[in-house]
Every structure is written in C-alpha cells, then in structure tokens.
Design an enzyme around this catalytic site. Sequence first.
Site, PDB file in Angstrom:
ATOM      1  N   ARG A   1       0.854  -1.194   0.000  1.00 32.65           N
ATOM      2  CA  ARG A   1       0.000   0.000   0.000  1.00 32.65           C
ATOM      3  C   ARG A   1       0.886   1.240   0.000  1.00 32.65           C
ATOM      4  NH1 ARG A   1      -1.583   2.122   4.520  1.00 32.65           N
ATOM      5  NH2 ARG A   1      -2.102   0.153   5.500  1.00 32.65           N
TER       6      ARG A   1
ATOM      7  N   TYR B   1     -15.720  17.881 -14.415  1.00 28.94           N
ATOM      8  CA  TYR B   1     -16.214  16.503 -14.479  1.00 28.94           C
ATOM      9  C   TYR B   1     -17.241  16.282 -13.356  1.00 28.94           C
ATOM     10  CZ  TYR B   1     -16.152  11.423 -14.437  1.00 28.94           C
ATOM     11  OH  TYR B   1     -16.520  10.107 -14.477  1.00 28.94           O
TER      12      TYR B   1
ATOM     13  N   ASP C   1      -7.014  19.155 -14.218  1.00 34.38           N
ATOM     14  CA  ASP C   1      -7.384  17.803 -14.625  1.00 34.38           C
ATOM     15  C   ASP C   1      -7.054  17.724 -16.111  1.00 34.38           C
ATOM     16  OD1 ASP C   1      -8.712  15.580 -15.654  1.00 34.38           O
ATOM     17  OD2 ASP C   1     -10.383  15.732 -14.258  1.00 34.38           O
TER      18      ASP C   1
ATOM     19  N   LYS D   1      -8.701   6.829 -19.169  1.00 38.00           N
ATOM     20  CA  LYS D   1      -8.981   7.335 -20.498  1.00 38.00           C
ATOM     21  C   LYS D   1      -7.770   7.132 -21.422  1.00 38.00           C
ATOM     22  CE  LYS D   1     -12.672   8.307 -18.261  1.00 38.00           C
ATOM     23  NZ  LYS D   1     -12.985   9.572 -17.629  1.00 38.00           N
TER      24      LYS D   1
HETATM   25  C1  LIG Z   1     -13.355   9.982 -16.300  1.00 37.97           C
HETATM   26  C2  LIG Z   1     -12.897  11.287 -15.762  1.00 37.97           C
HETATM   27  C3  LIG Z   1     -12.628  11.456 -14.395  1.00 37.97           C
HETATM   28  C4  LIG Z   1     -12.857  10.365 -13.381  1.00 37.97           C
HETATM   29  O1  LIG Z   1     -11.993   9.305 -13.564  1.00 37.97           O
HETATM   30  P1  LIG Z   1     -12.328   7.782 -13.133  1.00 37.97           P
HETATM   31  O2  LIG Z   1     -11.122   7.066 -13.573  1.00 37.97           O
HETATM   32  O3  LIG Z   1     -13.588   7.387 -13.843  1.00 37.97           O
HETATM   33  O4  LIG Z   1     -12.516   7.792 -11.658  1.00 37.97           O
HETATM   34  C5  LIG Z   1     -12.137  12.681 -13.980  1.00 37.97           C
HETATM   35  N1  LIG Z   1     -11.959  13.697 -14.844  1.00 37.97           N
HETATM   36  C6  LIG Z   1     -12.229  13.574 -16.152  1.00 37.97           C
HETATM   37  C7  LIG Z   1     -12.014  14.739 -17.053  1.00 37.97           C
HETATM   38  C8  LIG Z   1     -12.713  12.371 -16.651  1.00 37.97           C
HETATM   39  O5  LIG Z   1     -12.993  12.254 -17.961  1.00 37.97           O
END
Ligand SMILES: *Cc1c(COP(=O)(O)O)cnc(C)c1O
Length: 378
Positions: free
Chosen positions: A46, A98, A170, A195
């Site tokens: 961890r 998001y 982000d 993604k």
């Molecule tokens: C999908 C996404 C998230 C969240 O990510 P997860 O891996 O689904 O927890 C955060 N920010 C953006 C811009 C996203 O497309």
Amino acid sequence: MKFETKAIHGVRTPEKGIENWGSTLNMATTFPIKTYSEWQEFEYSRVSNPTRKDFETMIALLENGKHGFGFSSGMAATSSVFTMFEAGDHFVLSLDIYGGTYRIINDIFRKFGFEATFVDTTDLQQIEAAVRPNTKAIFIETPSNPLLEVTDIRGVVAIAKRHNLLSMVDNTFMSPVLQRPLELGVDVVLHSATKFLGGHNDIIAGAVVVNSNELAEKISFAQVAIGAILSPFDSWLLLRSMKTLKLRVEKAQANTLKLLDFLRSHPEVEKVYYPTEAHNKGKAVHESQASGGGSVFSFTVKSEAKAKAFFESLKVALFAVSLGGVETLVTHPSTLTHTEFPEEEKVARGVTRTLIRVAVGIEDAEDLIQDFKQALEK
Ligand SMILES: *Cc1c(COP(=O)(O)O)cnc(C)c1O
C-alpha cells in the site's frame, strides 16, 4: 529524450540482476526486511510497490514533472489530493468540471467544512472575483466537457501566484502528449488514467503529478493513509499502454479532423464544438498551451428524434460513456453524463437534447465517416 523515447525506454527495472527492457510485474504485498531497524524502499505494497513505482516514474516523466502517484481511479486521485486541505478552506473550480469532481466537492467535502465556488473559468475575471481570504486552490479542466471550451492555463497560474493559491489541472482530455500543465507553472496535474493513458477501455486508474517536494510529501501521505492505490497489475498494464500513447493520440486526432471536415458540411449537422474550431473563443489560447485539439468533440443535430436515430443506427462506433480508448464512443451528455444538473441549467449551458459527444478512436477514418453518414441519414 523526446516523448516517444521516454514512453518506451523511460523505465527499465532490473530485477535480481536480470536487465529488463520493460517493467517487471511484482504482485507482492510484503517484502522481507533486510536489516533490523533500517529504512527500505519496499516493505508493504500500500505504501510502495515496485511496479506502481515504475508507473509513477513514467507518468512523471511524460508530464515533465518530478513526482508521480498512481491511484485506483481518477476520482480516487482527486479525492485523495483534496484531503490535504482543512475545514474552512475554499476552492474555485470550473463550472464545467467533471461530474464526479463536482459530486465529491459538493456532496462529500462540504460535509467536512470545505467551501467551493464554481465559475466559468474561461473568463479569468470570474476566477479572480471568486477568490476569498480563505481560498486555497483553483481547480480547472481545459478543454471542458462537453462543449470543449478553453481556460487559459497561464492566466490561472498568474492568479494563483498573485493570491498564493495552488493551481490544479485535470489533464485527462488532452493527455501529456498534447498538453503539459506543469511546464506552464501549474502545481498539480491530475488524470483519469482510465482514459488516454489506459487507452483500451479496460483499466480504471488515476494519476497525480507534481514538481514540489513539499506537495509530493502531502500527496504521498494521503495516498498511503487513504489507500486508494493503483494495483501492481493495473500499473503494469498502464506501462504497456503508455508505450503507444503518442501513436494512439495522434491517430485519434487525425481521425477527428477528418470526421469534423465531414460533419461541418453535412446538412443534418447544426454546429460542431472543438477546441480549435474557428468559432471557439478559446482557439488561440488553446493553441498556445496545447499542441492539438485532441480527439473529443461534440455536435448538434436538428432534433432530438434525429439524435436518437443516430445513436440507434451506428454500426462501428459504440453508444457508451468514457473516452480516450481505441474504440470510437458516442454519448448523449444530456441524459448520460450531465444528469446531476437541472434541465433549464443544462439548456442554458448548451447541453441540449440534440447535443452528441464523440470520443474518436483509432479505427479507419473512412469507415467512421461512412458509419456517421449512414446513421445521420437514417
Ligand atoms: C473519467 C474522468 C474522471 C474520473 O476518472 P475515473 O477514472 O472514472 O474515476 C475525472 N476527470 C475527467 C475529465 C474524466 O474524464
């Protein structure tokens, strides 16, 4: 080294004297203590694991940052980062953030005394006007979802510096191939590695990258204390995926430009939304902070019935949420990803029933165009 070379050769972990060309998958949860009462890097997974460490080294290399952190999801990354703040702290965030980020701030962290103001960050004046004496950070996403509006990253950094705040981006939509916010002075970069970094719609993961040692210590503490860590296997899969990140991002973007050319002149299409589209007011800013428009775009059709028929008629592209994978996915923001907002607010923001968002994959561009054509003409 250039991006592609770093992605392929940036991490080579020697294990037991054997030189590897990649990273070794190490699933161990615990490691023998070598010397009584002496610190060692790997004791319990961890806290730190060799394969996760390799992923963390790689994402830091690609974002041109000093410290990387792997989390079990993008939301695990974002929530862990926010635990470095205290009750009474205030944050300024993009209104178009998001949905999951909006939810943890509004429905979870508010209960612990956090305060937040959501503003249209494409207008720097609105950010500055929202700053209060207790503000601690500005959190943005650029380009935004689903209308691909652009926030000026350098402008955000300047406001943050002036008021002694942290700037956070982000960077999921652009990936480090197209946009590297740390190079523009941003303090914290976050990713849903689910993604583009994962890229094959088969890993849920998150990442954070920072330059400052002090911030790294705080994020490392949160990562260990909360334990929402990236597993060794997913770390290893991500390292494999990231070797082809640039190829995938470039091919998906090339497909996007071809699809946009087709859609712009199609009689059933009203308007397309893309960061470098001529009518996008953030075009110049985007081009100054990113090296391409990416592979997510939106467009409107003339009626909801047309949108419905489009979704139901596609044969190659899939009707599904998410983005950044090899498969082309189309989604309906109004009923799928923006459900937490009231209808009038969605319409006021342009998230109408006739808006379709596309996350372009790496299939053959002509096959995609033919698929969109037959679905639009149904
Ligand atoms: C999908 C996404 C998230 C969240 O990510 P997860 O891996 O689904 O927890 C955060 N920010 C953006 C811009 C996203 O497309």
